[in-house]
Design a protein around this motif. Structure first.
Motif, PDB file in Angstrom:
ATOM      1  N   THR A  16     -27.123  -3.559 -56.491  1.00 10.48           N
ATOM      2  CA  THR A  16     -27.800  -2.885 -55.178  1.00 10.48           C
ATOM      3  C   THR A  16     -27.109  -2.709 -54.025  1.00 10.48           C
ATOM      4  O   THR A  16     -27.553  -2.284 -52.921  1.00 10.48           O
ATOM      5  N   GLU A  17     -25.742  -2.593 -54.081  1.00 23.21           N
ATOM      6  CA  GLU A  17     -24.620  -2.390 -53.024  1.00 23.21           C
ATOM      7  C   GLU A  17     -23.598  -1.807 -53.632  1.00 23.21           C
ATOM      8  O   GLU A  17     -22.842  -2.291 -54.664  1.00 23.21           O
ATOM      9  N   GLU A  18     -22.939  -0.544 -52.784  1.00 20.07           N
ATOM     10  CA  GLU A  18     -21.723  -0.225 -53.286  1.00 20.07           C
ATOM     11  C   GLU A  18     -20.894   0.058 -51.753  1.00 20.07           C
ATOM     12  O   GLU A  18     -21.476   0.012 -50.875  1.00 20.07           O
ATOM     13  N   TYR A  19     -19.690   0.063 -52.208  1.00 22.91           N
ATOM     14  CA  TYR A  19     -18.640   0.375 -50.937  1.00 22.91           C
ATOM     15  C   TYR A  19     -18.438   1.872 -50.744  1.00 22.91           C
ATOM     16  O   TYR A  19     -17.964   2.660 -52.001  1.00 22.91           O
ATOM     17  N   ASP A  20     -18.690   2.337 -49.724  1.00 18.95           N
ATOM     18  CA  ASP A  20     -18.308   3.772 -49.141  1.00 18.95           C
ATOM     19  C   ASP A  20     -17.052   3.595 -48.687  1.00 18.95           C
ATOM     20  O   ASP A  20     -16.425   3.038 -47.694  1.00 18.95           O
ATOM     21  N   TRP A  21     -15.775   4.117 -49.385  1.00 21.56           N
ATOM     22  CA  TRP A  21     -14.653   4.178 -49.017  1.00 21.56           C
ATOM     23  C   TRP A  21     -14.222   4.995 -47.764  1.00 21.56           C
ATOM     24  O   TRP A  21     -13.494   4.815 -47.128  1.00 21.56           O
ATOM     25  N   ASP A  22     -15.029   6.004 -47.772  1.00 18.58           N
ATOM     26  CA  ASP A  22     -14.779   7.010 -46.619  1.00 18.58           C
ATOM     27  C   ASP A  22     -15.201   6.412 -45.042  1.00 18.58           C
ATOM     28  O   ASP A  22     -14.774   6.526 -44.303  1.00 18.58           O
ATOM     29  N   LYS A  23     -16.336   5.569 -45.165  1.00 19.07           N
ATOM     30  CA  LYS A  23     -16.748   5.008 -44.158  1.00 19.07           C
ATOM     31  C   LYS A  23     -16.573   3.543 -44.039  1.00 19.07           C
ATOM     32  O   LYS A  23     -16.526   3.051 -42.998  1.00 19.07           O
ATOM     33  N   LYS A  51     -17.350   0.565 -45.627  1.00 18.17           N
ATOM     34  CA  LYS A  51     -18.237  -0.351 -45.396  1.00 18.17           C
ATOM     35  C   LYS A  51     -19.194  -0.337 -46.587  1.00 18.17           C
ATOM     36  O   LYS A  51     -19.095   0.736 -47.532  1.00 18.17           O
ATOM     37  N   HIS A  52     -19.948  -1.290 -46.521  1.00 13.94           N
ATOM     38  CA  HIS A  52     -20.984  -1.516 -47.780  1.00 13.94           C
ATOM     39  C   HIS A  52     -22.261  -0.865 -47.552  1.00 13.94           C
ATOM     40  O   HIS A  52     -22.782  -0.748 -46.337  1.00 13.94           O
ATOM     41  N   VAL A  53     -22.677  -0.062 -48.432  1.00 15.30           N
ATOM     42  CA  VAL A  53     -23.765   0.689 -48.154  1.00 15.30           C
ATOM     43  C   VAL A  53     -25.027  -0.088 -49.305  1.00 15.30           C
ATOM     44  O   VAL A  53     -24.759  -0.133 -50.522  1.00 15.30           O
ATOM     45  N   ASP A  54     -26.091  -0.324 -48.631  1.00 12.81           N
ATOM     46  CA  ASP A  54     -27.325  -0.766 -49.343  1.00 12.81           C
ATOM     47  C   ASP A  54     -27.946   0.364 -50.115  1.00 12.81           C
ATOM     48  O   ASP A  54     -28.362   1.343 -49.744  1.00 12.81           O
ATOM     49  N   THR A  55     -27.957   0.255 -51.560  1.00 17.14           N
ATOM     50  CA  THR A  55     -28.351   1.126 -52.747  1.00 17.14           C
ATOM     51  C   THR A  55     -29.577   0.388 -53.177  1.00 17.14           C
ATOM     52  O   THR A  55     -29.830   0.780 -54.417  1.00 17.14           O
ATOM     53  N   PRO A  90     -21.692  -7.984 -55.961  1.00 14.47           N
ATOM     54  CA  PRO A  90     -22.941  -7.669 -55.261  1.00 14.47           C
ATOM     55  C   PRO A  90     -24.210  -7.979 -55.930  1.00 14.47           C
ATOM     56  O   PRO A  90     -24.315  -8.292 -57.114  1.00 14.47           O
ATOM     57  N   GLU A  91     -25.296  -8.056 -55.332  1.00  9.96           N
ATOM     58  CA  GLU A  91     -26.798  -8.523 -55.838  1.00  9.96           C
ATOM     59  C   GLU A  91     -26.912  -7.272 -56.945  1.00  9.96           C
ATOM     60  O   GLU A  91     -26.488  -6.323 -56.550  1.00  9.96           O
ATOM     61  N   ALA A  92     -27.790  -7.606 -57.803  1.00  8.81           N
ATOM     62  CA  ALA A  92     -28.197  -6.682 -58.956  1.00  8.81           C
ATOM     63  C   ALA A  92     -29.521  -6.483 -59.192  1.00  8.81           C
ATOM     64  O   ALA A  92     -30.339  -7.603 -58.950  1.00  8.81           O
TER      65      ALA A  92
END
Length: 75
Positions: free
Chosen positions: A46-53, A55-59, A29-31
């Motif tokens: 700046t992006e992580e993967y939410d395994w429960d949902k 999908k990728h989450v913008d952080t 991901p972008e950093a």
């Protein structure tokens, strides 16, 4: 949340720059990255993967706050 300020580099005294290093979707991901003229840097994705949902989450906001906090603590 108040805007954080970046402290100068303890080695050279310059104000470091906050940059975004582009990523490659599917590979990395972008950093957010803070670095000074001596090449000293701290970064965080700046992006992580939410395994429960599933999908990728913008952080981006939390990544910026993280790198500024880490930079300022080491000064």
């Amino acid at each position: 949340m108040t805007e954080q300020t970046i402290k100068p580099c303890p080695f050279c005294g310059t104000i470091p720059t906050l940059k975004f290093i582009p990523g490659s979707y599917g590979y990395y991901p972008e950093a957010a990255n803070i670095s000074c003229c001596n090449g000293i840097s701290i970064g965080k994705a700046t992006e992580e993967y939410d395994w429960d949902k599933r999908k990728h989450v913008d952080t981006r906001k939390s990544a910026i706050a993280f790198v500024i906090d880490k930079w300022n603590r080491r000064v």
